[in-house]
Design a protein around this motif. Structure first.
Motif: not given
Length: 279
Positions: A13-16, A21-27, A61-66, A98-101
């Protein structure tokens, strides 16, 4: 506050979160970015240590997670292999909310049950939209220690059945160093336990300690020393050690001839059969 006791899941989960998250200083990039879009990511190893509320939060937060749930007949309830009852409860929660794959990962011997429609795993699998079959060809097996424990016998007995050809061990395809005993071989061991091997009775040519010593014209200590040095084979019986094989007397006599040729005690008297040979 939700507490996660499955540390492996927590790491994934931490890896996801770090990836999203964007890198620091990058939009943050717009939705029109050419960056490849992640369609599906499976987190495998969901067990009772991961609350259902956590699965819901990650899914929002991450709809693509199964979430992959491992099932093994022999390992259920151990490590990251939850029990079938817990898996059934999880599948029911996912249907009601519903909502959990979810995906069911069927491992080892449970694969055959699933494909043949046998066992409770078939009923549970019907509640999952996705089923993954893992390691169908390799199946699951037993180590020698595991086989001995399952059959309530000794490891030495299992080793003996391997040596006499009753069973054969299999080498895992994904790790040639791993040896295991397959289910058909376990069945052979069960049959061997049900019909114990009967040792053939020893013939009269197999002499006991005193008889062998008298045949060689030496003391019992000398005969034992020959056997322990490997010069005189012996065999264990229910009455003690028996010495050498079928032509046992000839074997003892052959050892005795060598002994009496080099004996240092000239007053010692060799056995009668040896005296007759000398004359």
């Amino acid at each position: 506050m939700t507490v996660i006791t499955n540390h492996k899941f927590q790491k994934h989960w931490a890896a996801l979160e770090a990836r999203a998250a964007p890198a620091p200083g990058v939009a943050a990039k717009s939705s029109h970015s050419l960056r490849p879009r992640l369609v599906c990511c499976t987190l495998t190893g969901i067990d009772a240590g991961v609350p259902f509320e956590t699965l819901q939060e990650v899914s929002r937060r991450h709809s693509y997670v199964e979430f992959g749930v491992l099932y093994s007949t022999s390992k259920q309830g151990k490590g990251q292999y939850p029990s079938l009852s817990w898996i059934s409860k999880l599948a029911l929660q996912a249907q009601e909310q519903p909502g959990v794959r979810l995906a069911l990962h069927v491992c080892g011997g449970a694969v055959e049950d699933l494909l043949t429609g046998q066992g409770h795993v078939t009923e549970v699998a019907a509640a999952f939209p996705c089923i993954l079959i893992k390691r169908l060809e390799s199946r699951e097996g037993y180590t020698i220690e595991g086989a001995a424990a399952a059959l309530k016998t000794t490891e030495q007995w299992v080793h003996e059945r391997i040596q006499d050809g009753t069973i054969r061990v299999t080498r895992a395809k994904w790790d040639r160093r791993r040896l295991y005993i397959t289910e058909p071989m376990i069945q052979r061991l069960k049959e061997a336990l049900a019909r114990p091997r009967r040792e053939k009775p020893l013939s009269k040519d197999w002499l006991m300690l005193n008889g062998g010593a008298a045949e060689a014209g030496v003391c019992t200590t000398t005969l034992i020393r020959w056997a322990e040095a490997g010069d005189l084979p012996r065999r264990q019986s229910n009455l003690g050690w028996r010495y050498h094989r079928e032509d046992h007397r000839e074997a003892v006599r052959a050892q005795a001839r060598v002994y009496w040729e080099n004996v240092r005690f000239h007053r010692a008297t060799p056995p009668e059969w040896l005296q007759a040979e000398i004359l």
